[in-house]
Structure formats: C-alpha cells, structure tokens
Motif scaffolding. Structure first.
Motif, PDB file in Angstrom:
ATOM      1  N   ALA A 256       1.398   0.501  -6.941  1.00  0.00           N
ATOM      2  CA  ALA A 256       0.709   1.734  -7.341  1.00  0.00           C
ATOM      3  C   ALA A 256      -0.667   1.424  -7.908  1.00  0.00           C
ATOM      4  O   ALA A 256      -1.661   2.083  -7.577  1.00  0.00           O
ATOM      5  N   GLY A 257      -0.753   0.425  -8.768  1.00  0.00           N
ATOM      6  CA  GLY A 257      -2.027   0.054  -9.361  1.00  0.00           C
ATOM      7  C   GLY A 257      -2.967  -0.608  -8.380  1.00  0.00           C
ATOM      8  O   GLY A 257      -4.185  -0.343  -8.390  1.00  0.00           O
ATOM      9  N   GLU A 258      -2.428  -1.478  -7.527  1.00  0.00           N
ATOM     10  CA  GLU A 258      -3.267  -2.135  -6.525  1.00  0.00           C
ATOM     11  C   GLU A 258      -3.962  -1.106  -5.639  1.00  0.00           C
ATOM     12  O   GLU A 258      -5.149  -1.254  -5.319  1.00  0.00           O
ATOM     13  N   ALA A 259      -3.219  -0.084  -5.240  1.00  0.00           N
ATOM     14  CA  ALA A 259      -3.777   0.919  -4.333  1.00  0.00           C
ATOM     15  C   ALA A 259      -4.708   1.882  -5.051  1.00  0.00           C
ATOM     16  O   ALA A 259      -5.854   2.094  -4.629  1.00  0.00           O
ATOM     17  N   ALA A 260      -4.233   2.479  -6.131  1.00  0.00           N
ATOM     18  CA  ALA A 260      -5.003   3.547  -6.784  1.00  0.00           C
ATOM     19  C   ALA A 260      -6.340   3.058  -7.307  1.00  0.00           C
ATOM     20  O   ALA A 260      -7.336   3.789  -7.268  1.00  0.00           O
ATOM     21  N   THR A 261      -6.413   1.835  -7.807  1.00  0.00           N
ATOM     22  CA  THR A 261      -7.682   1.325  -8.332  1.00  0.00           C
ATOM     23  C   THR A 261      -8.693   1.051  -7.228  1.00  0.00           C
ATOM     24  O   THR A 261      -9.875   0.853  -7.509  1.00  0.00           O
ATOM     25  N   GLU A 262      -8.242   1.065  -5.966  1.00  0.00           N
ATOM     26  CA  GLU A 262      -9.162   0.946  -4.829  1.00  0.00           C
ATOM     27  C   GLU A 262      -9.367   2.284  -4.132  1.00  0.00           C
ATOM     28  O   GLU A 262      -9.934   2.340  -3.045  1.00  0.00           O
ATOM     29  N   GLY A 263      -8.864   3.367  -4.746  1.00  0.00           N
ATOM     30  CA  GLY A 263      -9.059   4.692  -4.177  1.00  0.00           C
ATOM     31  C   GLY A 263      -8.105   5.049  -3.063  1.00  0.00           C
ATOM     32  O   GLY A 263      -8.286   6.072  -2.396  1.00  0.00           O
ATOM     33  N   CYS A 264      -7.084   4.227  -2.843  1.00  0.00           N
ATOM     34  CA  CYS A 264      -6.065   4.505  -1.832  1.00  0.00           C
ATOM     35  C   CYS A 264      -4.963   5.308  -2.519  1.00  0.00           C
ATOM     36  O   CYS A 264      -4.324   4.820  -3.462  1.00  0.00           O
ATOM     37  N   LEU A 265      -4.729   6.534  -2.073  1.00  0.00           N
ATOM     38  CA  LEU A 265      -3.871   7.471  -2.793  1.00  0.00           C
ATOM     39  C   LEU A 265      -2.396   7.198  -2.528  1.00  0.00           C
ATOM     40  O   LEU A 265      -1.956   7.224  -1.368  1.00  0.00           O
ATOM     41  N   PRO A 266      -1.599   6.958  -3.582  1.00  0.00           N
ATOM     42  CA  PRO A 266      -0.182   6.604  -3.408  1.00  0.00           C
ATOM     43  C   PRO A 266       0.708   7.843  -3.232  1.00  0.00           C
ATOM     44  O   PRO A 266       1.012   8.540  -4.198  1.00  0.00           O
ATOM     45  N   LEU A 267       1.097   8.128  -2.008  1.00  0.00           N
ATOM     46  CA  LEU A 267       2.075   9.177  -1.761  1.00  0.00           C
ATOM     47  C   LEU A 267       3.404   8.746  -2.388  1.00  0.00           C
ATOM     48  O   LEU A 267       3.842   7.606  -2.205  1.00  0.00           O
ATOM     49  N   THR A 268       4.018   9.661  -3.128  1.00  0.00           N
ATOM     50  CA  THR A 268       5.153   9.303  -3.981  1.00  0.00           C
ATOM     51  C   THR A 268       6.391  10.078  -3.570  1.00  0.00           C
ATOM     52  O   THR A 268       6.468  11.302  -3.794  1.00  0.00           O
ATOM     53  N   PRO A 269       7.375   9.411  -2.948  1.00  0.00           N
ATOM     54  CA  PRO A 269       8.603  10.108  -2.561  1.00  0.00           C
ATOM     55  C   PRO A 269       9.307  10.725  -3.771  1.00  0.00           C
ATOM     56  O   PRO A 269       9.400  10.100  -4.833  1.00  0.00           O
ATOM     57  N   THR A 270       9.800  11.929  -3.597  1.00  0.00           N
ATOM     58  CA  THR A 270      10.509  12.599  -4.691  1.00  0.00           C
ATOM     59  C   THR A 270      11.894  12.003  -4.907  1.00  0.00           C
ATOM     60  O   THR A 270      12.585  12.379  -5.856  1.00  0.00           O
TER      61      THR A 270
END
Length: 349
Positions: A256-270
């Motif tokens: 989650a952190g690796e992606a979000a800090t590069e602007g890649c949005l983490p789709l999150t399964p419910t």
C-alpha cells in the motif's frame, strides 16, 4: 538501552532473487530507534555485505553480545530451506539462529523480548506468547489474542515528499500494476486483478511460478528492489492482494505504501477486514466488475485535480503506518516491557 535486532533480509536493495519486502521499512526503523537513543546490534548474518557487497554503518554480531532487549522479526519453519541441516544446498540459517537467540536470551536469561510476527505465521498456542518477558506484535488491525499491534510501516520521508499534483500529472501508460510474489494470493488475484488485466495495459512483477490460469496476464518476472518505485510510477492503479491470513484480520502489507507514495492508487477489496481504515471508500471494490469500473473512472480523471485529491487522500490514510508513528508505539512497548522486567527482578531479590 541496547537492543539486539534479529531479521533475515537486507537493509539496502539486496539481491534480485529474494522476497524480502522488509527492505522497504527496515533501515528507517533502525535509524528511528537510534535517533531515540537506543543502541542497536544486528544479530543475524550481514547479508548486505556477504550477498550484495554493500557496506552499511551498523554493527553486526553473530555471537551473543550483552543486550537489554531482543527484537526479532519472527521466522518460521520453511521446509527445504531453514529446516535442513546447516551446510546443505539451499539451506538458510535464519531459523536456527533465531532458535539459538531465543534459547540464550529469552529462555535462559529471561531477557525482555519483542517478537514482531510480520508474516502472521506464529501459532496461536505458541508457548512464547505466554512468557512474561515476551510481547508478540501483530501487523493486523484485528490482532491475535494478547498481541500488541505494530503495523507494517511506510518511511516518513516517502509520504512527506510525495506531491499529489506532481504525481497526478505524470504519464501513466499502465492502467494496472502489481509488484510482489504469488504466495497464497491466487484467489484474490483471480477475482480482483486478472479479469481487469485482460482489459487494460498492465504489468505484474514478481515471482509467479504458476500462471497457467491467467494466459492474458503480463507477468514480467522479478524486478530489482530499486526498480519497484518506477513500476508504480508508470501505473494508474494497483490492487491490494492479500492472503486470507492477512485479509481476514486487516493486516496490510508494505505494498500500500510503495504504491500510494508513487501516486499509484491502491484499489482495496472489501473482503479485507477494516477496509475503511486502509484506503478511501472511492477505491473500495467488491468484485471484479467494480475493479473494471473503478479503473475506467480513474482513467477518465487522470491528471485532473480530482485525481490529485484522491492521491492526497491515500497518503493521509497511510498516516498510522508511518515509521515515526509505529516506532513510537514500539518505544512504548519496549519501555513497558523493560519496566515490568525490572520490577520482576526486584521482586526476586
């Protein structure tokens, strides 16, 4: 206070053929503990030097130095790797070393011990959980009974330096990307990633030895750790793919952190417990159809102020996972455990 830290992995970029995700946060944790006045000695093999040829300014000791507290990233039996006799082909000595450390410090000397079960592999009935000089830390938002909470962490500087407007403006030729290995992710991958991957430009980097079920997915193999940010920087979104032992308790990995800090949005399964604590509801997906719908929507807003605002919201959701925040929690655990051990020692005098 002197802490002996046992971990099996790297502090730097390491080598290609390793699944060691702890490289993302391990060195920042050590630096944060040192900045708080702790003395650190690293108790496993110096893999950065011996395998990657990197010299780092820390102290390693493969003996049994005097320490006040033992901190372990918990290791567990892996058949054919760390359960084989020392010296046999493919053997890694992480488990044997951990067993020796626990015997010497935790059992014999009743040294204060913190076991961080980062992979959630420790048995619920493990006797270590009941020892008065031991605290087990769980990465889950719904931790195991009796465990303290210590999340997988995101380095503060990556969050602080991430500029949502700049990240939103970057060209992102991939609609979807994932960096990580296959381990127990087949079900989540088949539902939430593969169907969307068949429709959009994408990439999966990592060790995926069994891919026959997904002939339309672009598996590109392992990439060097230093290249991970670049993969996410070229992608509009990723999916948080978790094994069941993580998803059912809300244990979020460093992805989650690796992606979000590069602007890649983490789709999150419910299907992930406590998903509302992980990422904004706009990125929640209940099934494969919603993954496709969200990606189509994200492509329609790419580069806009709405896109930048969504990246900013993701970064704010990372706040509880900051190294400084979680090491402060670890600091309290260490202090409380040390005080309890001191009181117990005084009572035995």
């Amino acid at each position: 206070m002197k802490i002996g830290f046992s971990f099996w992995g790297f502090l730097g970029s390491g080598i290609l053929d390793t699944p060691d995700g702890g490289r993302f946060w391990r060195r920042p944790i050590i630096d944060e503990l040192i900045s708080r006045g702790y003395e650190l000695v690293l108790l496993q093999s110096n893999r950065d030097l011996h395998e990657a040829g990197q010299v780092l300014p820390y102290r390693w000791d493969t003996g049994f130095p005097d320490i006040d507290l033992l901190l372990c990233e918990y290791r567990w039996p892996l058949a054919g790797r760390n359960t084989t006799p020392c010296g046999t082909p493919g053997h890694t000595c992480d488990l044997h070393r951990q067993q020796a450390l626990l015997y010497h410090y935790t059992h014999n000397r009743t040294t204060a011990t913190v076991l961080w079960d980062t992979d959630r592999q420790m048995a619920p009935d493990d006797l270590l959980r009941r020892m008065p000089n031991v605290v087990v830390c769980d990465t889950a938002r719904r931790p195991a009974a009796g465990a303290a909470v210590l999340f997988n962490m995101v380095p503060d500087e990556l969050i602080d330096e991430a500029d949502p407007e700049r990240l939103a403006a970057l060209p992102r030729p991939l609609a979807l990307a994932y960096v990580g290995n296959q381990y127990d992710r087949d079900e989540a991958f088949g539902e939430f990633f593969a169907p969307a991957a068949a429709r959009f430009p994408h990439r999966v980097a990592g060790k995926w030895p069994r891919t026959e079920s997904w002939p339309r997915v672009n598996f590109t193999g392992r990439c060097p750790f230093g290249n991970v940010p670049g993969v996410y920087r070229t992608a509009l979104s990723t999916v948080l793919l978790l094994p069941d032992r993580y998803a059912t308790v809300g244990a979020i990995t460093q992805r989650a952190g690796e992606a979000a800090t590069e602007g890649c949005l983490p789709l999150t399964p419910t299907t992930i417990a406590c998903a509302d604590q992980v990422m904004p509801s706009a990125l929640h997906v209940a099934d494969r159809h919603e993954v496709v719908e969200r990606i189509e929507w994200l492509r329609s807003i790419a580069g806009t102020s709405e896109h930048a605002e969504l990246i900013d919201a993701c970064l704010r959701y990372l706040k509880p996972m900051r190294v400084s925040h979680q090491v402060a929690a670890l600091d309290r655990i260490i202090t409380d455990l040390a005080e309890a051990r001191h009181s117990a020692d005084e009572g035995n005098c």
